[in-house]
Scaffold this active site. Sequence first.
Site, PDB file in Angstrom:
ATOM      1  N   ASP A 102       6.357   3.441 -14.832  1.00 54.19           N
ATOM      2  CA  ASP A 102       5.857   2.212 -15.459  1.00 54.19           C
ATOM      3  C   ASP A 102       4.332   2.171 -15.489  1.00 54.19           C
ATOM      4  OD1 ASP A 102       5.658   1.957 -12.700  1.00 54.19           O
ATOM      5  OD2 ASP A 102       6.770   0.065 -12.574  1.00 54.19           O
ATOM      6  N   ASP A 105      -1.466   4.125 -10.924  1.00 55.81           N
ATOM      7  CA  ASP A 105      -2.590   3.383 -10.349  1.00 55.81           C
ATOM      8  C   ASP A 105      -3.418   4.350  -9.489  1.00 55.81           C
ATOM      9  OD1 ASP A 105      -4.267   1.415  -9.398  1.00 55.81           O
ATOM     10  OD2 ASP A 105      -2.802   0.510  -8.054  1.00 55.81           O
ATOM     11  N   ASP A 161       6.813  -5.312 -10.982  1.00 54.41           N
ATOM     12  CA  ASP A 161       7.185  -6.463 -10.168  1.00 54.41           C
ATOM     13  C   ASP A 161       6.040  -6.971  -9.302  1.00 54.41           C
ATOM     14  OD1 ASP A 161       7.274  -4.135  -8.344  1.00 54.41           O
ATOM     15  OD2 ASP A 161       8.026  -5.592  -6.899  1.00 54.41           O
TER      16      ASP A 161
HETATM   17  P1  IMP Z   1       0.342   4.686  -7.411  1.00 56.19           P
HETATM   18  O1  IMP Z   1       0.914   5.654  -6.411  1.00 56.19           O
HETATM   19  O2  IMP Z   1      -0.728   3.832  -6.805  1.00 56.19           O
HETATM   20  O3  IMP Z   1      -0.116   5.332  -8.687  1.00 56.19           O
HETATM   21  O4  IMP Z   1       1.475   3.659  -7.635  1.00 56.19           O
HETATM   22  C1  IMP Z   1       2.281   3.529  -8.728  1.00 56.19           C
HETATM   23  C2  IMP Z   1       3.272   2.440  -8.409  1.00 56.19           C
HETATM   24  O5  IMP Z   1       2.593   1.296  -7.866  1.00 56.19           O
HETATM   25  C3  IMP Z   1       3.956   1.942  -9.660  1.00 56.19           C
HETATM   26  O6  IMP Z   1       5.138   2.638  -9.904  1.00 56.19           O
HETATM   27  C4  IMP Z   1       4.199   0.486  -9.333  1.00 56.19           C
HETATM   28  O7  IMP Z   1       5.426   0.372  -8.645  1.00 56.19           O
HETATM   29  C5  IMP Z   1       3.084   0.106  -8.388  1.00 56.19           C
HETATM   30  N1  IMP Z   1       1.981  -0.616  -9.095  1.00 56.19           N
HETATM   31  C6  IMP Z   1       0.735  -0.179  -9.339  1.00 56.19           C
HETATM   32  N2  IMP Z   1       0.016  -1.093 -10.007  1.00 56.19           N
HETATM   33  C7  IMP Z   1       0.842  -2.148 -10.196  1.00 56.19           C
HETATM   34  C8  IMP Z   1       0.690  -3.417 -10.866  1.00 56.19           C
HETATM   35  O8  IMP Z   1      -0.363  -3.776 -11.428  1.00 56.19           O
HETATM   36  N3  IMP Z   1       1.777  -4.226 -10.854  1.00 56.19           N
HETATM   37  C9  IMP Z   1       2.956  -3.888 -10.265  1.00 56.19           C
HETATM   38  N4  IMP Z   1       3.140  -2.713  -9.653  1.00 56.19           N
HETATM   39  C10 IMP Z   1       2.103  -1.840  -9.616  1.00 56.19           C
END
Ligand code: IMP
Length: 185
Positions: A102, A105, A161
Amino acid sequence: MNLDKAIEKVLVSADEINEICKRLGKQITEDYKDSDNLILLGLLNGCIPFMSDLMRYVDLPVQLEFMDVSSYKGGISSSGDIKILMDINTSVVDRDILICEDIVDTGKTLNVVAKLLLHRGAKSVEVVTLLDKPEGRVIPFEPKYIGVTIPKYFVVGYGLDFNELYRNLPYVGVLKEHYYMKDEE
Ligand code: IMP
């Protein structure tokens, strides 16, 4: 309560999402036309709406698989701990894997999952994400297919979420601050 009431502003509308799915599906169809072993691997639970819409525009034989990998334990910031809660149900040896996410980040989740799949013998591992938040990156990570790049907002809807809620909104929006401030105190 009406879900719309919790939303400050719509960031990506349902119509825009449909156009994104069409564009990415077409591109994926072209790029993988010579592959006869593609796996579309959804990361639960956030992938559900995006993966189901995107796959309808992928005009190729494709196997659907899922993993559940936890990163955020509720709240709006990454814990940095990645745990596999549910593993993929098939061998990835010599398979082309397209991970469906989705949002990217910090990049920590995909960095771990992509490395794991390559270590297990996948032929190729790429990522398709609806949203990219490059300002949040902690680990350099470049998804191959990006729906739309967004600023460092905390967004909900269309799979995303806050404390497991708002995933069923048909668009992506910014949550009103007071809905998550209590949780951060
Ligand atoms: P990463 O490991 O930080 O890249 O995390 C990715 C995961 O963090 C995604 O699959 C989401 O579940 C969650 N995430 C990151 N940003 C958001 C946001 O703005 N809203 C909701 N979930 C987020």
